[in-house]
Design a protein around this motif. Structure first.
Motif, PDB file in Angstrom:
ATOM      1  N   VAL A   1      42.445  41.547  49.002  1.00 15.98           N
ATOM      2  CA  VAL A   1      41.218  42.137  48.466  1.00 15.98           C
ATOM      3  C   VAL A   1      41.002  41.705  47.016  1.00 15.98           C
ATOM      4  O   VAL A   1      39.882  41.362  46.605  1.00 15.98           O
ATOM      5  N   ALA A   2      42.069  41.702  46.221  1.00 19.34           N
ATOM      6  CA  ALA A   2      41.946  41.301  44.816  1.00 19.34           C
ATOM      7  C   ALA A   2      41.469  39.857  44.695  1.00 19.34           C
ATOM      8  O   ALA A   2      40.664  39.528  43.808  1.00 19.34           O
ATOM      9  N   GLU A   3      41.940  38.971  45.577  1.00 19.85           N
ATOM     10  CA  GLU A   3      41.504  37.583  45.535  1.00 19.85           C
ATOM     11  C   GLU A   3      40.020  37.463  45.882  1.00 19.85           C
ATOM     12  O   GLU A   3      39.271  36.750  45.213  1.00 19.85           O
ATOM     13  N   PHE A   4      39.580  38.149  46.930  1.00 16.78           N
ATOM     14  CA  PHE A   4      38.160  38.104  47.281  1.00 16.78           C
ATOM     15  C   PHE A   4      37.298  38.644  46.142  1.00 16.78           C
ATOM     16  O   PHE A   4      36.201  38.126  45.878  1.00 16.78           O
ATOM     17  N   ASN A   5      37.767  39.661  45.462  1.00 10.30           N
ATOM     18  CA  ASN A   5      36.981  40.259  44.380  1.00 10.30           C
ATOM     19  C   ASN A   5      36.799  39.310  43.203  1.00 10.30           C
ATOM     20  O   ASN A   5      35.854  39.449  42.426  1.00 10.30           O
ATOM     21  N   ARG A   6      37.691  38.334  43.046  1.00  9.42           N
ATOM     22  CA  ARG A   6      37.530  37.343  41.981  1.00  9.42           C
ATOM     23  C   ARG A   6      36.280  36.497  42.188  1.00  9.42           C
ATOM     24  O   ARG A   6      35.670  36.035  41.216  1.00  9.42           O
ATOM     25  N   TYR A   7      35.895  36.292  43.443  1.00 11.72           N
ATOM     26  CA  TYR A   7      34.846  35.331  43.769  1.00 11.72           C
ATOM     27  C   TYR A   7      33.502  35.965  44.111  1.00 11.72           C
ATOM     28  O   TYR A   7      32.532  35.236  44.332  1.00 11.72           O
ATOM     29  N   ASN A   8      33.427  37.278  44.180  1.00  8.27           N
ATOM     30  CA  ASN A   8      32.224  37.916  44.699  1.00  8.27           C
ATOM     31  C   ASN A   8      31.797  39.099  43.843  1.00  8.27           C
ATOM     32  O   ASN A   8      32.635  39.814  43.282  1.00  8.27           O
ATOM     33  N   ARG A   9      30.477  39.289  43.753  1.00 10.46           N
ATOM     34  CA  ARG A   9      29.932  40.430  43.023  1.00 10.46           C
ATOM     35  C   ARG A   9      30.169  41.730  43.782  1.00 10.46           C
ATOM     36  O   ARG A   9      30.356  42.790  43.176  1.00 10.46           O
ATOM     37  N   VAL A  10      30.118  41.657  45.105  1.00 14.09           N
ATOM     38  CA  VAL A  10      30.427  42.829  45.923  1.00 14.09           C
ATOM     39  C   VAL A  10      31.943  43.004  45.938  1.00 14.09           C
ATOM     40  O   VAL A  10      32.686  42.069  46.251  1.00 14.09           O
ATOM     41  N   LYS A  11      32.414  44.187  45.597  1.00 15.44           N
ATOM     42  CA  LYS A  11      33.843  44.428  45.458  1.00 15.44           C
ATOM     43  C   LYS A  11      34.383  45.229  46.641  1.00 15.44           C
ATOM     44  O   LYS A  11      33.774  46.206  47.084  1.00 15.44           O
ATOM     45  N   LEU A  12      35.534  44.794  47.136  1.00 14.89           N
ATOM     46  CA  LEU A  12      36.244  45.513  48.184  1.00 14.89           C
ATOM     47  C   LEU A  12      37.214  46.489  47.538  1.00 14.89           C
ATOM     48  O   LEU A  12      37.849  46.171  46.531  1.00 14.89           O
ATOM     49  N   VAL A  13      37.324  47.672  48.123  1.00 12.37           N
ATOM     50  CA  VAL A  13      38.164  48.726  47.545  1.00 12.37           C
ATOM     51  C   VAL A  13      39.097  49.267  48.621  1.00 12.37           C
ATOM     52  O   VAL A  13      38.647  49.663  49.704  1.00 12.37           O
ATOM     53  N   VAL A  14      40.401  49.270  48.338  1.00 14.54           N
ATOM     54  CA  VAL A  14      41.404  49.861  49.225  1.00 14.54           C
ATOM     55  C   VAL A  14      42.150  50.920  48.427  1.00 14.54           C
ATOM     56  O   VAL A  14      42.828  50.600  47.447  1.00 14.54           O
ATOM     57  N   THR A  15      42.026  52.172  48.827  1.00 16.69           N
ATOM     58  CA  THR A  15      42.679  53.260  48.091  1.00 16.69           C
ATOM     59  C   THR A  15      43.934  53.760  48.789  1.00 16.69           C
ATOM     60  O   THR A  15      44.747  54.450  48.176  1.00 16.69           O
ATOM     61  N   ASP A  16      44.107  53.429  50.061  1.00 19.84           N
ATOM     62  CA  ASP A  16      45.277  53.885  50.809  1.00 19.84           C
ATOM     63  C   ASP A  16      46.443  52.924  50.571  1.00 19.84           C
ATOM     64  O   ASP A  16      46.334  51.717  50.827  1.00 19.84           O
ATOM     65  N   ALA A  17      47.565  53.443  50.088  1.00 20.23           N
ATOM     66  CA  ALA A  17      48.704  52.600  49.714  1.00 20.23           C
ATOM     67  C   ALA A  17      49.299  51.881  50.921  1.00 20.23           C
ATOM     68  O   ALA A  17      49.685  50.708  50.828  1.00 20.23           O
ATOM     69  N   GLN A  18      49.387  52.561  52.053  1.00 21.82           N
ATOM     70  CA  GLN A  18      49.967  51.924  53.237  1.00 21.82           C
ATOM     71  C   GLN A  18      49.080  50.791  53.743  1.00 21.82           C
ATOM     72  O   GLN A  18      49.577  49.732  54.140  1.00 21.82           O
ATOM     73  N   LEU A  19      47.774  51.004  53.718  1.00 24.06           N
ATOM     74  CA  LEU A  19      46.862  49.945  54.143  1.00 24.06           C
ATOM     75  C   LEU A  19      46.929  48.764  53.176  1.00 24.06           C
ATOM     76  O   LEU A  19      46.930  47.601  53.595  1.00 24.06           O
ATOM     77  N   ALA A  20      47.018  49.043  51.876  1.00 24.76           N
ATOM     78  CA  ALA A  20      47.089  47.973  50.878  1.00 24.76           C
ATOM     79  C   ALA A  20      48.349  47.137  51.039  1.00 24.76           C
ATOM     80  O   ALA A  20      48.359  45.942  50.724  1.00 24.76           O
ATOM     81  N   ALA A  21      49.431  47.747  51.537  1.00 23.93           N
ATOM     82  CA  ALA A  21      50.700  47.035  51.694  1.00 23.93           C
ATOM     83  C   ALA A  21      50.796  46.287  53.017  1.00 23.93           C
ATOM     84  O   ALA A  21      51.737  45.505  53.220  1.00 23.93           O
ATOM     85  N   ARG A  22      49.849  46.479  53.906  1.00 29.42           N
ATOM     86  CA  ARG A  22      49.915  45.863  55.234  1.00 29.42           C
ATOM     87  C   ARG A  22      49.770  44.345  55.126  1.00 29.42           C
ATOM     88  O   ARG A  22      48.839  43.839  54.495  1.00 29.42           O
ATOM     89  N   PRO A  23      50.680  43.570  55.733  1.00 31.28           N
ATOM     90  CA  PRO A  23      50.597  42.104  55.635  1.00 31.28           C
ATOM     91  C   PRO A  23      49.405  41.561  56.407  1.00 31.28           C
ATOM     92  O   PRO A  23      49.029  42.080  57.463  1.00 31.28           O
ATOM     93  N   PHE A  24      48.831  40.503  55.864  1.00 32.77           N
ATOM     94  CA  PHE A  24      47.621  39.932  56.460  1.00 32.77           C
ATOM     95  C   PHE A  24      47.687  38.417  56.344  1.00 32.77           C
ATOM     96  O   PHE A  24      48.115  37.869  55.325  1.00 32.77           O
TER      97      PHE A  24
END
Length: 347
Positions: free
Chosen positions: A288-311
């Motif tokens: 999410v942090a990488e996508f936010n570098r390139y786009n005006r629309v920002k993605l937000v993940v507030t759940d710690a377990q979801l943020a840690a999930r490998p992708f």
């Protein structure tokens, strides 16, 4: 500890002050954090000379900006631009109080602009630019990046104001190629490497040849000498240096971690040059942090377990909608849109 006052590295008192002032100018142009601002004010308060050197160096860059107007086609010459100016001599400056020095700091932070808003090359969010430098080297600017260039004298210098830049350096042993990012300098002759500057952290990734990383304030290499030879150590192809570079007056030392990356990891790290983002078991928060570098629309993940999930996956740099759709339909993620923000949450 204030590195500018360290006399163990071959610098005179004046040279140390000038070196530190130059780093502060670079940090200020990039944008200081609250901690850096506090450290900067403390440095100015240590001595009236600090404020005077900072002001003089900043005025020098203002003069360069005025001279640049003479190079524009059809520009009318301004006799004041080349008029001689009386040089300041610090020995003749009246002593000022610490409060006055602090006032100069506020002026520097709130009013003065180092070299103005224009840079040699600059990209907004989501844009890329590949440019030929005056010496024949090539620089590729990633999203939201800016550089200044100085090819005068015996050195070829590029200052990273912000962002990430990949360099392909033309060989010229008589004129070292030096890239500065805050307190960090990367020195090369003919090579290719990528530099990313963010806050007090600088990442250097070498894709060709050798480079040396140095402390711009102490004027010394950041890597220990090579074992057994005492020769300076270099980063080679596949080396990634992650450098924690606190502001010049901070007590924390510069810390360097060197990692070896595989050819595949190197290719993924540089995929942005082809407008791609590639992930391999990367935590979703980092994706999410990488996508936010390139786009005006920002993605937000507030759940710690979801943020840690490998992708894992490959996307266009502007393909955040494809990512959101995949997460929603294949990973069971709830999507809530609010203006220019998209919140991602587990169901």
């Amino acid at each position: 500890m204030n590195p500018a006052n360290d006399d163990q590295h071959g610098l005179t008192g004046r040279e140390a002050v000038e070196a530190t002032a130059a780093v502060w100018l670079s940090l200020r142009d990039r944008g200081m954090t609250a901690a850096e601002t506090e450290a900067f004010v403390r440095w100015l308060q240590e001595s009236p000379e600090h404020a005077a050197v900072f002001e003089e160096l900043q005025q020098t860059w203002r003069d360069f900006d005025q001279l640049a107007t003479l190079l524009r086609p059809g520009a009318a010459p301004d006799p004041d631009t080349l008029a001689p100016r009386r040089r300041r001599r610090f020995a003749r400056l009246p002593l000022v109080s610490l409060a006055a020095a602090a006032g100069l700091a506020l002026l520097a932070l709130g009013i003065w602009e180092w070299r103005g808003p224009q840079h040699f090359a600059e990209t907004p969010v989501g844009a890329f630019q590949k440019i030929d430098l005056p010496d024949g080297s090539v620089a590729q600017l990633n999203t939201d990046s800016a550089i200044d260039v100085d090819m005068r004298g015996n050195e070829r210098r590029v200052r990273i104001v912000r962002g990430e830049i990949d360099f392909a350096v033309r060989k010229d042993r008589a004129h070292p190629f030096i890239v500065s990012a805050g307190r960090v300098e990367v020195r090369a002759v003919g090579t290719a490497f990528n530099v990313r500057a963010r806050d007090a952290r600088v990442e250097v990734l070498v894709s060709e040849g050798l480079v040396q990383v140095c402390d711009a304030v102490k004027r010394q290499p950041l890597l220990p000498p090579a074992a057994g030879t005492g020769e300076p150590a270099y980063l080679a192809v596949g080396d990634r240096a992650v450098i924690s570079a606190p502001p010049p007056a901070a007590a924390e030392p510069v810390a360097v971690q060197v990692q070896r990356v595989s050819g595949e990891q190197l290719r993924r790290a540089l995929a942005w040059q082809e407008r791609r983002l590639e992930f391999d078991d990367t935590p979703l928060g980092e994706v999410v942090a990488e996508f936010n570098r390139y786009n005006r629309v920002k993605l937000v993940v507030t759940d710690a377990q979801l943020a840690a999930r490998p992708f894992s996956g490959t996307f266009r740099t502007d393909g955040y909608e494809a990512l959101v759709a995949l997460l929603q339909h294949s990973f069971g993620v709830t999507v809530v849109r609010q203006g220019d923000a998209i919140q991602l949450a587990p169901r």
